[in-house]
Each structure stands twice: as structure tokens, then as C-alpha cells.
Design a protein around this motif. Sequence first.
Motif, short mmCIF file in Angstrom:
data_model
loop_
_atom_site.label_atom_id
_atom_site.label_comp_id
_atom_site.label_asym_id
_atom_site.label_seq_id
_atom_site.Cartn_x
_atom_site.Cartn_y
_atom_site.Cartn_z
N UNK A 27 86.85 32.08 46.03
CA UNK A 27 87.75 30.99 45.66
C UNK A 27 87.31 30.37 44.33
N UNK A 28 86.01 30.23 44.13
CA UNK A 28 85.52 29.71 42.85
C UNK A 28 85.82 30.68 41.71
N UNK A 75 83.96 32.96 36.79
CA UNK A 75 84.45 34.18 37.46
C UNK A 75 83.29 35.11 37.78
N UNK A 76 82.42 35.32 36.80
CA UNK A 76 81.27 36.19 37.03
C UNK A 76 80.35 35.68 38.12
N UNK A 121 87.83 29.86 38.36
CA UNK A 121 87.34 30.19 37.03
C UNK A 121 88.38 30.96 36.22
N UNK A 122 89.10 31.87 36.89
CA UNK A 122 90.14 32.63 36.19
C UNK A 122 91.24 31.71 35.68
N UNK A 143 101.71 25.13 34.70
CA UNK A 143 101.64 26.13 35.77
C UNK A 143 100.19 26.45 36.12
N UNK A 144 99.35 26.58 35.12
CA UNK A 144 97.93 26.85 35.38
C UNK A 144 97.24 25.65 36.02
N UNK A 145 97.69 24.46 35.66
CA UNK A 145 97.13 23.26 36.28
C UNK A 145 97.45 23.22 37.77
#
Length: 418
Positions: A290-291, A382-383, A295-296, A312-314
Motif C-alpha cells: 500500500x505504501x 515505491x522501492x 509512492x507511485x 485525480x492523483x490527489x
Amino acid sequence: MVILGYVRLLRSRSVLTLWVGQALSVFGDRLYAMAVMWIAFEESGAFAMGLVAIAESVPYIVLGTVGRRIVGRFGSLRALAAVDVVRAALVAALPLAWSHLGLAGALALVLVAGFAGAVFDPNLGALTPELVEKRDVQTVSGLMDLSGRIARIAGPGAAGLLLAVMPMTTLFWLDGATFLVSAAALVVLARRSPTVRQDLAPEKETVRPQARTLLRTRPDTGIAIGVHGIGIAAHTVALALPAFITVQLGAGAGTYGAALAATGAGALAANGLAGNLRLPPNLPAFYCLAWAVSGAALAAIALAGSVPALLALSVLLGAVNPFVQVTLVTHLSGFPPAHRLRLMSVDLTVIRTAGTVSMLFVPALAANRPSLAFAVAGLGLVGVGLVGAVLAARWAPAGPVSDQEPVGTGASERARGR
């Protein structure tokens, strides 16, 4: 339909009492957060705002690191009610302290209030699962998260409106009153559900294990808590969102407000799903994933070339938040009360430390090149999330874990049966 789980739980008088009391208390917290920063700026400037933010976080770091015994002494509903009464007095006295004692006196009160919050928050989190049956722990976690989401949206706006019609001192008194309501709710709940307590007597040292012992036996839990801290640190880049909106989109404060509203709307919309849909069995691995999704979304903001894309990203960014919160709380709630309390306290220590340290330099660095900052923070998260998910899956217990069986006393069910 997913909110029917919340409706079912709220039919329990115990859960309803706690939820209403804490909803008002969290709302008061948001009033306090805005009011104390405003008075700090008015009285002593922007530097004082930074000192207040640090003074609020230091107690969590100190007690989470060396205050295990102190935190453990407040493991009952009546003890938490007393803490709320103290917080009410401290909040109400804060404007007077600033007027008569200056910045030093006000910071002292903020620091003491921070210590009160540092013993209250993990203990309440550890006690809440004892109100319900084991099958309802995820749902009650989502329900408590919902009150926080609502308060985050309504609190700042309400504080602004109230400040327009009443003096600053009255706002602090109103905030103190919300703590008194919370204290009353906890007292009522203690009488109604006397079995909701933690066995944390000082002489029983064996039920208060050290954090390193717990995390050594459950490395997947340690991974989840570590990813939580990194996630909080990465998300401080969001403080540079105004710079991103100005530089990349050529927009202004209205767009910033719309982005914040979109994030809040996404979180509210997803809360019912996070609290009621069945989660995967490996909660730490799912939590890390989920994290990674969060991050993405954070990294994708760097590519947003229009206001609709940003909004939309928000929404997506906000929608991930309840899954993050509910998943970790549900996982930690699976431990016995003493273990649960210690792990929740460690988690608070990690995120307060990560948030405080990162705020010292991340926003300033991100303001110069906001697009790059969002990309780096998001891709880094993401990593970390993906690596954390792999490790949590690899280090997960092979079978049922004995120390995760005692959760949920079903106190609310028994109370309802009476």
C-alpha cells in the motif's frame, strides 16, 4: 453497503460512546493544532511555529524510547480519562501562559500536553480492540480512522470560522471542553465495560517486553513499522505542493485548496472499504505494498501537467491512506495487550521522529525543484515499499502465531447482551 459494518458496531453502546467521545476529542485536536500555530505566529513569528511543532513531537520520541514503564501505567480507561482532564486544563491555559509567561511558558505547556498525548494515544489504541470481538477489529479500526478523517477536513475550516467570530482564548476553551467530553465518555465506558483494561501492573515486568525482543521475534512487524516511518518522511515533500502548483501549473492558492480537498475526499471515500473489506492474510506485506502505491501516486504528481490530473492523483493519494492506517492498526491489534501497547508506542515514536527530522530539511530542499522532489520521494517510497513487501512475506511466520491469539474481549457484545 460497506459502511453497514460501521452501523452494526455503532449499535453497541460501548463502541458508540467511545467513537462519539473520540470524534469530538480529535476534532478538538485539529482546532488546537491550527490555533496554537496561529497564536505562535502572531505572538512570536514563524520561528516559534517551528519550536511548537518540535515541542509537540519530542514527548512522543522520548517516551517511546525510554518511557516504557511510564506509558504502561496508563493502561486503563479511567487513567486515560484523567489524562484528558489534564489536557483540557493545559489547552485552556495556553493563551494565558503566552500572555503572561511568553514563548518559554507556552512551550512548556505545549511540551507537557505532548507528554499527555504520548501516553494517551498508544494506550487508547491498545484498548480499543478489547471492545469488540476478534472478527470486528478491522472494522473498529476503520471506524476510529473515519473520525480522524472527518476531523482533518472539518477542523481547520471550523477553526477559521470560529476565529472570525470569537477571541482566540475562547477557541482554546472550546478545545479544552472537547477533552472534557472525551474524559466523560471514557469514564462512562469504564463503568460499562470493566473488563476493558490492560494487565500492565508495574510488578509484572514479563508482560511488558522490550521492543527489540518483540521485533526480533516478529521481523515482519518491524519491517512494517520501518516502512511507516520512511513513508511519513517521504510524504513531507507534499509541503512543497504550493511551489509545484505555482511553478509547473501556473496556478494559485485555489488549486492548492482543491488538491487538499481532493485528498480528503479520496480518503473518506476509501475508508469504508478499508474498514470492511477482507484484507489479505499477510498484513505486513500488504501494508508495504500500500505504501508502494502511495509512492507511485506521489511520483506521478511530478508528471501532472494540468489541474485535473493533479486532482485525480490527489484523490488516489488520499484513497490509499485509510488502507495504510487500518492495515497496520489491525495487524498490531492482533498482539496481546501489553505487546500491542509497546508496538503501537514504538510505531508512534518512529513516525514522530521521521516526520520531525524530515520537516527540518525536506520542504526547503523540495521548494527549489518541486517536480524533481516529488519524483525522487515517490520513487524512493515505491522501492522501499516493494522491498518491504518481499521481506515481510519472506519473514512471515510459517503457521499460527501464539502471541497473536488474544485480541478482542468482546466486551461490547456482552454489554449489548445485557
